[in-house]
Design a protein around this motif. Structure first.
Motif, mmCIF file in Angstrom:
data_model
loop_
_atom_site.group_PDB
_atom_site.id
_atom_site.type_symbol
_atom_site.label_atom_id
_atom_site.label_comp_id
_atom_site.label_asym_id
_atom_site.label_seq_id
_atom_site.Cartn_x
_atom_site.Cartn_y
_atom_site.Cartn_z
ATOM 1 N N ASP A 24 37.067 48.671 32.810
ATOM 2 C CA ASP A 24 36.883 49.923 32.470
ATOM 3 C C ASP A 24 35.623 50.602 32.480
ATOM 4 O O ASP A 24 35.627 51.691 32.886
ATOM 5 C CB ASP A 24 37.383 49.873 31.002
ATOM 6 N N ARG A 27 35.010 51.612 36.107
ATOM 7 C CA ARG A 27 35.836 52.769 36.322
ATOM 8 C C ARG A 27 35.147 54.132 35.692
ATOM 9 O O ARG A 27 35.083 55.009 36.314
ATOM 10 C CB ARG A 27 37.050 52.635 35.776
ATOM 11 N N LEU A 30 32.570 55.350 38.105
ATOM 12 C CA LEU A 30 32.751 55.955 39.619
ATOM 13 C C LEU A 30 32.239 57.074 39.745
ATOM 14 O O LEU A 30 32.193 58.141 39.105
ATOM 15 C CB LEU A 30 34.428 55.944 39.766
ATOM 16 N N ALA A 93 40.552 48.123 44.567
ATOM 17 C CA ALA A 93 39.649 49.053 44.176
ATOM 18 C C ALA A 93 38.247 48.690 44.911
ATOM 19 O O ALA A 93 37.443 49.618 45.318
ATOM 20 C CB ALA A 93 39.155 48.696 42.698
ATOM 21 N N ASP A 138 39.978 54.586 41.380
ATOM 22 C CA ASP A 138 40.185 54.684 39.948
ATOM 23 C C ASP A 138 41.773 54.221 39.400
ATOM 24 O O ASP A 138 41.614 53.648 38.498
ATOM 25 C CB ASP A 138 40.094 56.197 39.700
ATOM 26 N N LEU A 141 41.438 50.291 39.346
ATOM 27 C CA LEU A 141 40.704 49.726 38.317
ATOM 28 C C LEU A 141 41.599 49.883 37.073
ATOM 29 O O LEU A 141 41.307 49.165 36.279
ATOM 30 C CB LEU A 141 39.193 50.361 38.164
ATOM 31 N N ARG A 142 41.979 51.024 36.979
ATOM 32 C CA ARG A 142 43.016 51.496 35.715
ATOM 33 C C ARG A 142 44.301 50.186 35.627
ATOM 34 O O ARG A 142 44.583 49.638 34.630
ATOM 35 C CB ARG A 142 43.691 52.646 35.556
#
Length: 196
Positions: A24, A27, A30, A93, A138, A141-142
């Motif tokens: 997180d 992310r 980023l 990612a 993004d 990564l989520r």
């Protein structure tokens, strides 16, 4: 020699959640096209790629450590599945960030060499491509963090106890029902059943 099994579900759940928080954090940092707080330059992207690489290495180490422990003790370690499932989106990612780093390097090299032939159009196209790649990073990564959190929730002692309690209460409230009545017999082959 007999080994006592140790319940590691609490520490496993904590490790999964801590790893999710690390993803997180990456992310959240980023770079975003057009945002001065999260600038889109090769150093920033390389730093993010490095941080993500460290997290992926940590993730792989968790898988290795827990798989070796599982083999040695002969039991099953649900956390290894959670960590292993997070590897794919984490690598996606990294791949997306790698594409951004590559495009930025090409752009910066072209600017340094003073290549102005169609440079403005190329830069705009590259910014669009990089924006899409950052969106993919993004999303991946989520997905990585959510996967780790889901695995943590599944093995945390609280959820295991709640699941067991629900199972007991469902069994007590709805005892097994009698078998359904048999289906009506079909007509023998070659004979047509007719109703009135």
């Amino acid at each position: 020699m007999e080994f006592a099994l140790i319940d590691t579900s609490s520490s496993d759940a904590l490790a999964l959640r801590a790893t999710a928080s690390g993803f997180d954090a990456v992310r959240g940092k980023l770079p975003v096209t057009g945002n001065p707080d999260h600038s889109l330059d090769s150093v920033t992207v390389a730093r993010q790629l490095s941080d993500l690489g460290t997290l992926i290495t940590d993730l792989a180490d968790e898988v290795l450590h827990r798989a070796a422990e599982q083999r040695r003790e002969g039991g099953t370690a649900p956390a290894v599945v959670g960590f292993a499932a997070a590897v794919r989106p984490a690598c996606e990612a990294a791949s997306a960030l790698g594409a951004v780093a590559h495009r930025l390097s090409v752009l910066e090299q072209a600017e340094h060499l003073g290549d102005e032939s169609g440079a403005k159009d190329a830069r705009e196209a590259d910014r669009l491509v990089m924006g899409n790649a950052l969106g993919m990073a993004d999303k991946a990564l989520r997905e990585t963090a959510n996967s780790l959190r889901s695995a943590s929730a599944a093995i945390s002692p609280e959820s295991v106890r709640a699941q067991a309690a629900r199972s007991r209460s469902t069994t007590a409230a709805f005892p097994s029902s009698p078998a359904p009545p048999p289906a009506p017999a079909a007509a023998p082959p070659g004979r047509i059943a007719r109703g009135r």
